[in-house]
Design a protein around this motif. Structure first.
Motif, PDB file in Angstrom:
ATOM      1  N   SER A  35      42.713  33.989  -5.391  1.00  0.00           N
ATOM      2  CA  SER A  35      43.044  35.559  -4.903  1.00  0.00           C
ATOM      3  C   SER A  35      42.869  36.379  -6.106  1.00  0.00           C
ATOM      4  O   SER A  35      42.650  37.617  -5.814  1.00  0.00           O
ATOM      5  CB  SER A  35      44.315  35.699  -4.182  1.00  0.00           C
ATOM      6  N   LYS A  36      43.132  35.867  -7.212  1.00  0.00           N
ATOM      7  CA  LYS A  36      43.036  36.762  -8.322  1.00  0.00           C
ATOM      8  C   LYS A  36      41.746  37.232  -8.693  1.00  0.00           C
ATOM      9  O   LYS A  36      41.243  38.153  -9.185  1.00  0.00           O
ATOM     10  CB  LYS A  36      43.321  36.168  -9.549  1.00  0.00           C
ATOM     11  N   ASN A  37      40.530  36.556  -8.077  1.00  0.00           N
ATOM     12  CA  ASN A  37      39.177  36.776  -7.784  1.00  0.00           C
ATOM     13  C   ASN A  37      38.957  37.566  -6.566  1.00  0.00           C
ATOM     14  O   ASN A  37      37.698  37.894  -6.271  1.00  0.00           O
ATOM     15  CB  ASN A  37      38.366  35.574  -8.417  1.00  0.00           C
ATOM     16  N   ASN A  38      39.701  37.947  -6.018  1.00  0.00           N
ATOM     17  CA  ASN A  38      39.463  38.709  -4.679  1.00  0.00           C
ATOM     18  C   ASN A  38      38.854  37.966  -3.635  1.00  0.00           C
ATOM     19  O   ASN A  38      38.296  38.313  -2.668  1.00  0.00           O
ATOM     20  CB  ASN A  38      38.642  40.091  -4.734  1.00  0.00           C
ATOM     21  N   LYS A  71      35.418  43.513  -7.141  1.00  0.00           N
ATOM     22  CA  LYS A  71      36.015  43.045  -8.442  1.00  0.00           C
ATOM     23  C   LYS A  71      35.154  43.489  -9.674  1.00  0.00           C
ATOM     24  O   LYS A  71      33.768  43.108  -9.400  1.00  0.00           O
ATOM     25  CB  LYS A  71      36.363  41.579  -8.190  1.00  0.00           C
TER      26      LYS A  71
END
Length: 108
Positions: A35-38, A71
């Motif tokens: 999720s941190k990388n979308n 991103k």
């Protein structure tokens, strides 16, 4: 179920020859599921491809493509890599994909 091409992105800048192809495929899958990388659910990672350092990532949902493209910077990071590698992520388009890859991999 959206067409596969609409759920696929082109990834360039993958370090070539550092790790086994299956290991690099796993690293890419993990990166684009985070999720941190979308990211989101990945259906398939195509690596290696005909172009050196390029992979195709297909997501389960088309919406994930939009968030991944939003991103600013994708950095491929893994303990098996000596450093991080900036990735260029572009939308897959059947008509111009080879042209886009040509521009990304071999800048004019």
């Amino acid at each position: 179920q959206a067409a596969k091409s609409a759920r696929t992105v082109v990834i360039a800048g993958i370090p070539d020859g550092l790790l086994h192809d299956d290991v690099m495929t796993d690293i890419l899958m993990i990166h684009f599921q985070m999720s941190k990388n979308n990211g989101g659910d990945v259906e398939e990672v195509m690596y290696p491809t005909m172009k050196k350092g390029v992979a195709y990532v297909t997501f389960e949902d088309e919406e994930v493509v939009e968030s991944v493209l939003k991103k600013d910077e994708h950095r491929l990071e893994d303990k098996r890599l000596s450093r991080y590698y900036p990735l260029k992520v572009t939308r897959y388009c059947e008509n111009v994909s080879s042209f886009i890859i040509y521009l990304v991999v071999l800048p004019l």
